[in-house]
Design a protein around this motif. Structure first.
Motif, PDB file in Angstrom:
ATOM      1  N   THR A  14       1.563 119.920 -22.619  1.00 45.39           N
ATOM      2  CA  THR A  14       2.247 120.771 -22.123  1.00 45.39           C
ATOM      3  C   THR A  14       3.573 120.271 -21.822  1.00 45.39           C
ATOM      4  O   THR A  14       3.779 118.957 -21.845  1.00 45.39           O
ATOM      5  N   HIS A  15       4.634 121.105 -21.167  1.00 40.14           N
ATOM      6  CA  HIS A  15       5.891 120.743 -20.877  1.00 40.14           C
ATOM      7  C   HIS A  15       5.880 120.977 -19.523  1.00 40.14           C
ATOM      8  O   HIS A  15       5.893 121.962 -18.934  1.00 40.14           O
ATOM      9  N   ASP A  16       5.647 119.650 -18.738  1.00 38.45           N
ATOM     10  CA  ASP A  16       5.546 119.613 -17.236  1.00 38.45           C
ATOM     11  C   ASP A  16       4.834 120.740 -16.668  1.00 38.45           C
ATOM     12  O   ASP A  16       4.997 121.423 -15.859  1.00 38.45           O
ATOM     13  N   ASN A  17       3.557 120.822 -17.522  1.00 39.25           N
ATOM     14  CA  ASN A  17       2.598 121.760 -16.711  1.00 39.25           C
ATOM     15  C   ASN A  17       2.755 123.060 -17.033  1.00 39.25           C
ATOM     16  O   ASN A  17       2.046 124.078 -16.624  1.00 39.25           O
ATOM     17  N   ALA A  18       3.906 123.579 -17.827  1.00 39.23           N
ATOM     18  CA  ALA A  18       4.236 124.775 -17.898  1.00 39.23           C
ATOM     19  C   ALA A  18       3.280 125.529 -19.044  1.00 39.23           C
ATOM     20  O   ALA A  18       2.577 124.771 -19.838  1.00 39.23           O
ATOM     21  N   GLU A  19       2.902 126.895 -19.017  1.00 40.40           N
ATOM     22  CA  GLU A  19       2.448 127.415 -19.993  1.00 40.40           C
ATOM     23  C   GLU A  19       2.759 127.156 -21.484  1.00 40.40           C
ATOM     24  O   GLU A  19       4.168 127.269 -21.784  1.00 40.40           O
ATOM     25  N   ARG A  20       1.775 126.911 -22.238  1.00 41.18           N
ATOM     26  CA  ARG A  20       2.135 126.566 -23.656  1.00 41.18           C
ATOM     27  C   ARG A  20       2.328 127.846 -24.541  1.00 41.18           C
ATOM     28  O   ARG A  20       2.052 129.159 -24.061  1.00 41.18           O
ATOM     29  N   PRO A  21       3.326 127.880 -25.629  1.00 41.13           N
ATOM     30  CA  PRO A  21       3.624 128.908 -26.401  1.00 41.13           C
ATOM     31  C   PRO A  21       2.381 129.749 -27.005  1.00 41.13           C
ATOM     32  O   PRO A  21       2.321 130.983 -26.929  1.00 41.13           O
ATOM     33  N   ASP A  22       1.323 128.968 -27.167  1.00 36.23           N
ATOM     34  CA  ASP A  22       0.095 129.594 -27.613  1.00 36.23           C
ATOM     35  C   ASP A  22      -0.874 130.129 -26.390  1.00 36.23           C
ATOM     36  O   ASP A  22      -1.938 130.861 -26.911  1.00 36.23           O
ATOM     37  N   GLY A  23      -0.493 129.736 -25.351  1.00 33.98           N
ATOM     38  CA  GLY A  23      -1.127 130.441 -24.312  1.00 33.98           C
ATOM     39  C   GLY A  23      -2.669 129.503 -23.946  1.00 33.98           C
ATOM     40  O   GLY A  23      -3.382 129.943 -23.181  1.00 33.98           O
ATOM     41  N   LEU A  24      -2.740 128.531 -24.662  1.00 29.12           N
ATOM     42  CA  LEU A  24      -4.076 127.757 -24.578  1.00 29.12           C
ATOM     43  C   LEU A  24      -4.149 126.782 -23.485  1.00 29.12           C
ATOM     44  O   LEU A  24      -3.016 126.211 -22.929  1.00 29.12           O
ATOM     45  N   SER A  25      -5.346 126.854 -22.726  1.00 36.11           N
ATOM     46  CA  SER A  25      -5.479 126.103 -21.504  1.00 36.11           C
ATOM     47  C   SER A  25      -6.198 124.747 -22.051  1.00 36.11           C
ATOM     48  O   SER A  25      -6.762 124.543 -23.274  1.00 36.11           O
TER      49      SER A  25
END
Length: 425
Positions: free
Chosen positions: A311-322
Motif C-alpha cells: 500500500t502507499h502509506d496504508n492508504a486504500e489500494r486502487p483495486d480496493g483489495l485488503s
C-alpha cells in the motif's frame, strides 16, 4: 497485416464473451499437506537499521535515507516472537556481509554473535531459519573494488560464504544465495555502479559464486536445501531465466520464486509499476507462475519465497483489495496448483513488518505496519493480514468452499501462450 487484424479482432470478441460470462464455481479446494512450510521474509539492510558502509548505504544518500529502518538490529526478538505467534514455521532473514566483514579479511565477532542470537531465537521459537547470504548489499570496500565487475569480489564472497556456512551448517537452515539476481544487477546499473555492458560478466560471476556456495553448504550439510530466489517477471520469464537461473539449474535443491504482480488481457496494470504506481493484484497469476516452473524444473520442488502486497502509506489500494484478501486469494491458487500435481513445498509472506523499500518508506508490505518516519517508538501495529495469515496457517490453507475475491483472469500473460490457451480448470 490483414490476417493479423482478423486474428486480433477474433481474440477481442472471444475475450469479451469470456468477460461477460459469469465466473464458474470451482470445486472445493483441498487443504495443503501437513509438511507444507509457512514462512515470513525480511532482509538485513531493509529492516536492521544502523547500517555499516555498503553499496546501498551509499545509494540511500541520494534517496530517502534508510536511518534506523524498523530497528530489527535491536528488536529482532520481538519480530521473531510475532511470527511465532502466527504459527509461522520458516523465518527468512539476511546476513549483512558489510556488518560481519567491515574491512577485507577482518571479521567482527560482535556482529557474528548478533546473528548467532538471531538464529538461536528463530530455533527457540520452533522455526527454521532461511538465511539469505546476499540481499543486494555488499560492503563499501567491495564497492570500491568494482563490486561484481571484479574477480576479487567472487573470491571475497566465497570466503564470506564459507565463514557463514561453517557457523550455521548444523542449524538445519535453508539457504538463499542471492536474492533476485536479475534485479540485483539492474539496480547496480540503475545506481551507476555498473553498465549494461558489464551485465554478462556480472551474471557470470554471480553464477560461479552461487555454485561455489552450493558446494560449500552441501559439504557442510548434505541435507541442506539451497536456492537463489528469482523475481518472477510476467510475459517473458524465459528471457530473465536465461540471465541467471538457467546457469545454476544444476545446483538448486528447490526453485525459489518471488511473485508480486500478474499480467493478462483484462489486467494490464503491471505497467504502472514502471512509474511507481500500484498494479492491480492478479492472484491467479501465481498458479501460472508455479505451473511454468513446475514444467521447466520437473525434478525440483517449488517454494514461494516472497509474495506480498504494497500500500502507499496504508492508504486504500486502487483495486480496493485488503491484505487479508490478498493473502487468502494467493493461497487459494497455491492450493489449486498443488491439487493439479505441482510440487509446491512452501510460502513466505513478504514481509513480517514494513521496511525500507530500496529508496522509500512509502510502500508498506508488512503484516505489522511500522511508521518509521513519524513514530519514534516504531510500534508494530497488526494489519488485517495477521489474523488472515494465522487462520490460513492453522487451517492448512483457505477453507474448501473459499471463493476468491479477485476473479480468474482472462487470457493470462504470465507465461504465454500456455497461460492463456490452457487456463486453470
Amino acid at each position: 497485416m490483414r490476417i493479423f487484424g482478423r486474428l486480433l479482432a477474433c481474440l477481442v470478441v472471444f475475450t469479451s464473451l469470456l468477460a461477460a460470462a459469469p465466473a464458474s464455481a470451482a470445486d472445493e479446494v483441498a487443504p495443503l499437506p501437513d509438511d507444507f512450510l509457512w514462512g515470513v521474509s525480511s532482509s538485513g539492510f531493509q529492516s536492521e537499521g544502523s547500517n555499516p558502509d555498503s553499496n546501498w548505504l551509499r545509494y540511500s544518500q541520494n534517496k530517502e535515507h534508510v536511518g534506523n529502518a524498523v530497528d530489527f538490529r535491536n528488536r529482532y526478538a520481538e519480530d521473531i516472537a510475532l511470527a511465532a505467534d502466527m504459527g509461522v514455521e520458516v523465518y527468512r532473514f539476511g546476513i549483512e556481509w558489510a556488518r560481519v566483514e567491515p574491512v577485507p579479511g577482518e571479521w567482527d565477532e560482535a556482529e557474528l554473535a548478533y546473528y548467532d542470537d538471531v538464529v538461536q531465537h528463530v530455533l527457540d521459537a520452533g522455526m527454521t531459519p532461511m538465511i539469505t547470504l546476499n540481499h543486494w548489499v555488499h560492503p563499501g570496500w567491495v564497492a570500491d573494488q568494482g563490486g561484481w565487475k571484479s574477480d576479487e569480489t567472487l573470491r571475497d564472497f566465497t570466503a564470506y560464504t564459507e565463514r557463514i556456512v561453517d557457523r550455521y551448517a548444523d542449524t538445519g537452515a535453508m539457504w538463499v544465495t542471492f536474492n533476485e539476481a536479475t534485479l540485483y544487477v539492474y539496480h547496480e546499473i540503475d545506481n551507476k555502479a555498473a553498465t549494461w555492458f558489464d551485465a554478462p560478466w556480472i551474471f557470470d560471476r554471480l553464477a560461479k559464486a552461487h555454485n561455489a556456495a552450493y558446494d560449500l553448504i552441501h559439504a557442510a550439510n548434505p541435507d541442506a536445501m539451497v536456492t537463489s530466489n528469482l523475481a518472477f517477471i510476467p510475459l517473458s520469464p524465459w528471457l530473465f531465466d536465461a540471465a541467471f537461473i538457467d546457469r545454476i539449474a544444476g545446483k538448486l535443491d528447490f526453485v525459489g520464486i518471488d511473485y508480486y504482480m500478474g499480467l493478462s488481457l483484462d489486467n494490464l496494470t503491471a505497467a504502472r509499476a514502471i512509474t511507481g504506481e500500484l498494479a492491480d493484484a492478479q492472484p491467479d497469476g501465481i498458479y501460472y507462475a508455479l505451473r511454468y516452473y513446475g514444467d521447466k524444473f520437473p525434478d525440483l520442488p517449488l517454494y514461494i519465497v516472497e509474495n506480498g502486497m504494497a500500500t502507499h502509506d496504508n492508504a486504500e489500494r486502487p483495486d480496493g483489495l485488503s491484505r487479508a484478501e490478498f493473502i487468502e486469494d494467493h493461497v487459494y491458487w497455491i492450493q489449486r496448483a498443488v491439487e493439479d500435481g505441482i510440487d509446491v513445498i512452501g510460502y513466505n509472506y513478504w514481509s513480517i513488518t514494513d521496511n525500507y523499500e530500496w529508496g522509500s518508506y512509502t510502500p508498506r508490505f508488512g503484516l505489522y505496519t511500522v511508521d518509521v518516519l513519524n513514530d519514534p517508538d516504531l510500534e508494530r501495529k497488526p494489519t488485517d493480514g495477521v489474523g488472515a495469515y494465522t487462520d490460513v496457517i492453522s487451517g492448512g490453507g483457505v477453507p474448501g468452499d473459499y471463493e476468491p475475491v479477485v476473479r480468474q483472469s482472462i487470457c493470462s500473460l504470465i507465461a504465454p501462450p500456455l497461460s492463456c490457451l490452457v487456463p486453470a480448470a
